[in-house]
Write a protein that holds these residues in place. Structure first.
Motif, mmCIF file in Angstrom:
data_model
loop_
_atom_site.group_PDB
_atom_site.id
_atom_site.type_symbol
_atom_site.label_atom_id
_atom_site.label_comp_id
_atom_site.label_asym_id
_atom_site.label_seq_id
_atom_site.Cartn_x
_atom_site.Cartn_y
_atom_site.Cartn_z
ATOM 1 N N ASP A 47 -5.428 2.221 -44.347
ATOM 2 C CA ASP A 47 -5.034 1.439 -43.178
ATOM 3 C C ASP A 47 -3.529 1.403 -42.975
ATOM 4 N N ALA A 48 -2.752 1.456 -44.059
ATOM 5 C CA ALA A 48 -1.312 1.249 -43.962
ATOM 6 C C ALA A 48 -0.619 1.874 -45.159
ATOM 7 N N PHE A 49 0.671 2.108 -45.030
ATOM 8 C CA PHE A 49 1.481 2.562 -46.156
ATOM 9 C C PHE A 49 2.890 2.024 -45.983
ATOM 10 N N THR A 50 3.611 1.929 -47.101
ATOM 11 C CA THR A 50 4.994 1.478 -47.085
ATOM 12 C C THR A 50 5.912 2.688 -47.092
ATOM 13 N N LEU A 51 6.867 2.692 -46.175
ATOM 14 C CA LEU A 51 7.826 3.781 -46.011
ATOM 15 C C LEU A 51 9.227 3.189 -46.128
ATOM 16 N N GLY A 52 10.075 3.761 -46.981
ATOM 17 C CA GLY A 52 11.384 3.174 -47.227
ATOM 18 C C GLY A 52 12.502 3.863 -46.489
ATOM 19 N N VAL A 53 13.307 3.085 -45.775
ATOM 20 C CA VAL A 53 14.512 3.647 -45.157
ATOM 21 C C VAL A 53 15.442 4.135 -46.257
ATOM 22 N N GLN A 54 15.658 3.311 -47.288
ATOM 23 C CA GLN A 54 16.427 3.739 -48.457
ATOM 24 C C GLN A 54 15.522 4.276 -49.558
ATOM 25 N N GLY A 55 14.245 4.490 -49.240
ATOM 26 C CA GLY A 55 13.305 5.063 -50.184
ATOM 27 C C GLY A 55 13.025 4.158 -51.361
ATOM 28 N N GLY A 56 12.561 4.779 -52.428
ATOM 29 C CA GLY A 56 12.326 4.108 -53.699
ATOM 30 C C GLY A 56 12.880 4.994 -54.792
ATOM 31 N N GLU A 64 19.263 2.907 -63.876
ATOM 32 C CA GLU A 64 20.441 3.444 -63.193
ATOM 33 C C GLU A 64 19.989 4.366 -62.067
ATOM 34 N N GLN A 65 20.670 4.266 -60.923
ATOM 35 C CA GLN A 65 20.302 5.102 -59.782
ATOM 36 C C GLN A 65 21.555 5.753 -59.178
ATOM 37 N N PRO A 66 22.046 6.812 -59.806
ATOM 38 C CA PRO A 66 23.273 7.454 -59.326
ATOM 39 C C PRO A 66 23.090 8.279 -58.056
ATOM 40 N N GLY A 108 19.545 -0.548 -56.180
ATOM 41 C CA GLY A 108 20.188 0.670 -56.660
ATOM 42 C C GLY A 108 20.811 1.473 -55.544
ATOM 43 N N GLN A 109 20.540 1.082 -54.298
ATOM 44 C CA GLN A 109 21.113 1.752 -53.136
ATOM 45 C C GLN A 109 21.841 0.779 -52.202
ATOM 46 N N ASP A 110 21.532 -0.523 -52.314
ATOM 47 C CA ASP A 110 22.133 -1.471 -51.368
ATOM 48 C C ASP A 110 23.645 -1.571 -51.526
ATOM 49 N N HIS A 111 24.171 -1.245 -52.721
ATOM 50 C CA HIS A 111 25.613 -1.335 -52.929
ATOM 51 C C HIS A 111 26.379 -0.323 -52.087
ATOM 52 N N ARG A 112 25.674 0.649 -51.535
ATOM 53 C CA ARG A 112 26.342 1.647 -50.706
ATOM 54 C C ARG A 112 26.726 1.100 -49.329
ATOM 55 N N LEU A 113 26.182 -0.063 -48.992
ATOM 56 C CA LEU A 113 26.642 -0.766 -47.805
ATOM 57 C C LEU A 113 27.778 -1.702 -48.210
ATOM 58 N N HIS A 151 18.429 -6.527 -59.615
ATOM 59 C CA HIS A 151 18.108 -5.482 -58.651
ATOM 60 C C HIS A 151 19.162 -5.256 -57.580
ATOM 61 N N TYR A 152 19.724 -6.290 -57.010
ATOM 62 C CA TYR A 152 20.565 -6.111 -55.827
ATOM 63 C C TYR A 152 22.005 -6.528 -56.075
ATOM 64 N N THR A 153 22.913 -5.777 -55.464
ATOM 65 C CA THR A 153 24.339 -6.080 -55.532
ATOM 66 C C THR A 153 24.693 -7.220 -54.592
ATOM 67 N N HIS A 154 24.180 -7.156 -53.370
ATOM 68 C CA HIS A 154 24.509 -8.150 -52.352
ATOM 69 C C HIS A 154 23.607 -9.378 -52.493
#
Length: 334
Positions: A47-56, A64-66, A108-113, A151-154
């Protein structure tokens, strides 16, 4: 299915995701193959799926997520390339009758903002784009697992303040319509905050780390008994417990509790604590590169279980298989 538009702008890590037959990573190929698999998912009862703008995490689990899944500029502007890939998947989902839970931020990706104005701009851009496109099958997940302190920087994306972003997303309208918005929580206390419960249109919980299927029932009961709860859907949109051939499993427990259940397959046997998985283009639906077809025993087990609880639907050919052009936006009925 979080990594349907994944890419990596870090030249030091992009080689890790190379396809075995070409020796290189190809973000467009990843999305094309995702699109090609979607009709069968629908036919099997999804019925549905999760799709990530910044992925997973492209390793299923990772601390660590370099890598740089560069969906946004530091100022919060959505990349044109990501917008194109996201749009193609959302259009195909619309054609097939699939709901997309669109996750905006990943740890692991939010710090890029750069800062909070950039975070707010990203939320505004994504929501305004979805609304202007006329899509009525898209739900918004602000961020993945906001209650894990590392998990999050911000701070704006963490459990204590994420309700501010839910309210922001709900305030964005187009022609009198807004989107339905929530954010997801790990199965560790707090499984939801009072402010999020009040602000969100639906509840997103994760079953990862739960000791037994009955814990999902307990979590659903805890949410419904929480102060300020009003009737709204509860979804476990990520769970790495399978046992689909067993009479009692996490999927069945969630459904019996009146909640939806989401299959998270990192590409390896679940471990505690979980360890990173190197993508092999065969196992799992997250470790990159991903084979989006149901080609493993675990994947087939999920879809077999899904067919048992849902009436199968006929497969329709995807126009993306032979003609992977970006679709024109179309407006759909309510």
């Amino acid at each position: 299915m979080i990594n349907g538009v994944f890419d990596d702008a870090n030249p030091d890590t992009v080689h890790q995701w190379a396809y075995p037959d070409t020796g290189v990573w190809d973000a467009e190929r990843n999305t094309r193959e995702f699109l090609a698999a979607m009709p069968q998912w629908k036919a099997d009862g999804l019925d549905a799926f999760t799709l990530g703008v910044q992925g997973g995490s492209p390793q299923g689990y990772s601390v660590e997520q370099p890598w740089d899944n560069a969906a946004f500029t530091p100022e919060g502007e959505l990349s044109a390339a990501y917008r194109g890939r996201l749009g193609r998947i959302i259009e195909e989902a619309d054609r097939l009758g699939l709901v997309v839970i669109l996750d905006i931020f990943y740890h692991g990706q939010d710090h890029r903002l750069r800062d909070e104005p950039a975070i707010r701009r990203a939320v505004t851009e994504v929501c305004a784009w979805v609304l202007r496109s006329g899509w009525r099958h898209v739900l918004i997940e602000i961020a993945n697992e906001v209650n894990w302190h590392r998990h999050y920087t911000h701070s704006l994306i963490k459990a204590e303040r994420v309700h501010e972003l839910i309210a922001l997303a709900k305030s964005i309208t187009h022609e009198g319509r807004r989107l339905l918005v929530s954010t997801s929580f790990l199965a560790h206390p707090p499984i939801i905050t009072e402010r999020v419960l009040a602000e969100a249109d639906f509840v997103l919980l994760h079953g990862n780390g739960t000791p037994a299927p009955d814990r999902l029932r307990e979590m659903a009961e805890e949410v419904r008994a929480a102060p300020g709860y009003t009737a709204k859907p509860i979804m476990f949109n990520e769970d790495d417990h399978f046992d689909f051939d067993q009479p009692h499993n996490h999927m069945k427990a969630a459904l019996a509790a009146g909640a939806s259940w989401g299959y998270f397959d990192p590409g390896s046997v679940t471990t505690d604590p979980p360890r990173p998985t190197i993508g092999d283009y065969h196992n799992g639906y997250q470790a990159v590169p991903v084979d989006w077809a149901a080609g493993t025993e675990t994947k087939r087990g999920f879809f077999d279980a899904l067919r048992r609880v849902r009436r199968p639907r006929p497969v329709t050919a995807s126009p993306w298989v032979s003609s992977p052009r970006r679709a024109r936006h179309r407006h759909t009925g309510g």
